[in-house]
Design an enzyme around this catalytic site. Structure first.
Site, PDB file in Angstrom:
ATOM      1  N   PRO A 240      -6.473  10.372  -1.759  1.00  0.00           N
ATOM      2  CA  PRO A 240      -7.610  10.772  -0.952  1.00  0.00           C
ATOM      3  C   PRO A 240      -7.291  10.946   0.535  1.00  0.00           C
ATOM      4  CG  PRO A 240      -7.868   8.526  -1.761  1.00  0.00           C
ATOM      5  CD  PRO A 240      -6.710   9.120  -2.487  1.00  0.00           C
ATOM      6  N   ASN A 241      -7.896  11.987   1.065  1.00  0.00           N
ATOM      7  CA  ASN A 241      -7.857  12.335   2.494  1.00  0.00           C
ATOM      8  C   ASN A 241      -6.525  12.945   2.944  1.00  0.00           C
ATOM      9  OD1 ASN A 241     -10.550  11.372   3.142  1.00  0.00           O
ATOM     10  ND2 ASN A 241      -9.730   9.342   2.729  1.00  0.00           N
TER      11      ASN A 241
ATOM     12  N   ARG B  54      -6.384  15.246  10.426  1.00  0.00           N
ATOM     13  CA  ARG B  54      -6.825  13.852  10.331  1.00  0.00           C
ATOM     14  C   ARG B  54      -5.979  12.954  11.246  1.00  0.00           C
ATOM     15  NH1 ARG B  54      -4.990  10.099   5.233  1.00  0.00           N
ATOM     16  NH2 ARG B  54      -6.398   8.389   5.707  1.00  0.00           N
TER      17      ARG B  54
ATOM     18  N   TYR C  77      -0.972  10.350  11.626  1.00  0.00           N
ATOM     19  CA  TYR C  77      -0.405  11.066  10.475  1.00  0.00           C
ATOM     20  C   TYR C  77       0.364  12.331  10.864  1.00  0.00           C
ATOM     21  CZ  TYR C  77      -3.381   7.931   7.796  1.00  0.00           C
ATOM     22  OH  TYR C  77      -3.962   6.800   7.256  1.00  0.00           O
TER      23      TYR C  77
ATOM     24  N   ASN D  87       1.654   8.864  -2.963  1.00  0.00           N
ATOM     25  CA  ASN D  87       0.968   8.251  -1.832  1.00  0.00           C
ATOM     26  C   ASN D  87      -0.489   8.125  -2.265  1.00  0.00           C
ATOM     27  OD1 ASN D  87      -0.371   7.549   0.472  1.00  0.00           O
ATOM     28  ND2 ASN D  87       0.706   8.997   1.806  1.00  0.00           N
TER      29      ASN D  87
ATOM     30  N   ALA E 274      -5.822   5.349   0.521  1.00  0.00           N
ATOM     31  CA  ALA E 274      -6.468   4.028   0.596  1.00  0.00           C
ATOM     32  C   ALA E 274      -6.514   3.320  -0.754  1.00  0.00           C
ATOM     33  CB  ALA E 274      -7.876   4.168   1.163  1.00  0.00           C
TER      34      ALA E 274
ATOM     35  N   GLU F 102       6.619   4.840  -4.042  1.00  0.00           N
ATOM     36  CA  GLU F 102       5.394   4.844  -3.234  1.00  0.00           C
ATOM     37  C   GLU F 102       5.773   5.225  -1.799  1.00  0.00           C
ATOM     38  OE1 GLU F 102       3.933   0.848  -3.112  1.00  0.00           O
ATOM     39  OE2 GLU F 102       2.380   1.304  -1.624  1.00  0.00           O
TER      40      GLU F 102
ATOM     41  N   HIS G 161       4.250   6.040   2.199  1.00  0.00           N
ATOM     42  CA  HIS G 161       3.174   6.088   3.193  1.00  0.00           C
ATOM     43  C   HIS G 161       3.710   6.726   4.455  1.00  0.00           C
ATOM     44  CE1 HIS G 161       0.672   3.830   0.609  1.00  0.00           C
ATOM     45  NE2 HIS G 161       1.642   2.958   0.445  1.00  0.00           N
TER      46      HIS G 161
ATOM     47  N   ARG H 298      -0.615  -1.474  11.248  1.00  0.00           N
ATOM     48  CA  ARG H 298      -2.011  -1.049  11.343  1.00  0.00           C
ATOM     49  C   ARG H 298      -2.955  -2.188  10.918  1.00  0.00           C
ATOM     50  NH1 ARG H 298      -2.676   4.480   8.480  1.00  0.00           N
ATOM     51  NH2 ARG H 298      -4.597   4.446   9.728  1.00  0.00           N
TER      52      ARG H 298
HETATM   53  C1  DHK Z   1      -2.530   7.053   3.859  1.00  0.00           C
HETATM   54  C2  DHK Z   1      -3.833   6.701   3.795  1.00  0.00           C
HETATM   55  O1  DHK Z   1      -4.769   7.589   3.483  1.00  0.00           O
HETATM   56  C3  DHK Z   1      -4.262   5.334   4.148  1.00  0.00           C
HETATM   57  O2  DHK Z   1      -5.440   4.956   3.481  1.00  0.00           O
HETATM   58  C4  DHK Z   1      -3.179   4.313   3.934  1.00  0.00           C
HETATM   59  C5  DHK Z   1      -1.447   6.079   4.051  1.00  0.00           C
HETATM   60  C6  DHK Z   1      -1.896   4.761   4.616  1.00  0.00           C
HETATM   61  C7  DHK Z   1      -0.260   6.695   4.758  1.00  0.00           C
HETATM   62  O3  DHK Z   1       0.212   6.171   5.757  1.00  0.00           O
HETATM   63  O4  DHK Z   1       0.226   7.726   4.279  1.00  0.00           O
HETATM   64  O5  DHK Z   1      -3.584   3.074   4.432  1.00  0.00           O
END
Ligand code: DHK
Length: 144
Positions: free
Chosen positions: A10-11, A18, A23, A74, A77, A98, A100, A107
């Site tokens: 998600p996201n 974002r 990111y 990834n 959340a 995995e 991130h 964080r």
């Molecule tokens: C991405 C997300 O969307 C967060 O919810 C994670 C992760 C971290 C990232 O760093 O890629 O906490």
């Protein structure tokens, strides 16, 4: 030829827009182009999917058994609380890495714990999009 699936949760479709200070400015399309190029260099196949829905991520993990030699994920959340995604990873006999983008340990406290890490081969955090390149390289060159 070995085949790997990259799953973004998600996201992550919002990459580039974002919270760029966290990111970065590169988009999901940029990431997928980078991985396609990396796969050519490594002489492997890669396919990428992204979903904001837990069940779709789980279905993709299950399908990977028949479609791939390993998974890069990834979970966004979901990393921090989805026992369903953890169980899906545990249910497939594939190496899973995995990734991130951000350094989750620098964080908020809720990001410090991953419920999926215990069922993955390894975890890469805080190296931006390059973390996915490293994960793909590790899977391509790995023995499993
Ligand atoms: C991405 C997300 O969307 C967060 O919810 C994670 C992760 C971290 C990232 O760093 O890629 O906490």
């Amino acid at each position: 030829m070995k085949r790997f699936i990259v799953i973004n949760g998600p996201n992550l479709n919002r990459l580039g827009k974002r919270e760029p200070s966290v990111y970065g400015h590169e988009t999901l399309g940029d990431l997928e182009a980078l991985l396609t190029k990396t796969a050519i260099d490594l002489e492997v196949e890669v396919s990428c999917m992204q979903s904001n829905h837990e069940g779709e991520l789980i279905d993709c993990i299950h399908r990977s058994v028949d479609e791939a030699d390993g998974i890069i994920i990834n979970p966004g959340a979901f990393t921090h609380y989805s026992y369903a995604i953890r169980d899906a990873i545990a249910s497939v006999d594939l190496p899973v890495i995995e990734v991130h983008i951000s350094n989750v340990h620098r964080r908020e406290a809720f990001r410090h714990h991953s419920v999926v890490s215990p069922v993955t081969k390894g975890q890469i955090v805080g190296l931006g999009l390059y973390g996915y390149v490293l994960a793909l390289t590790a899977l391509a060159k790995g023995e499993e």
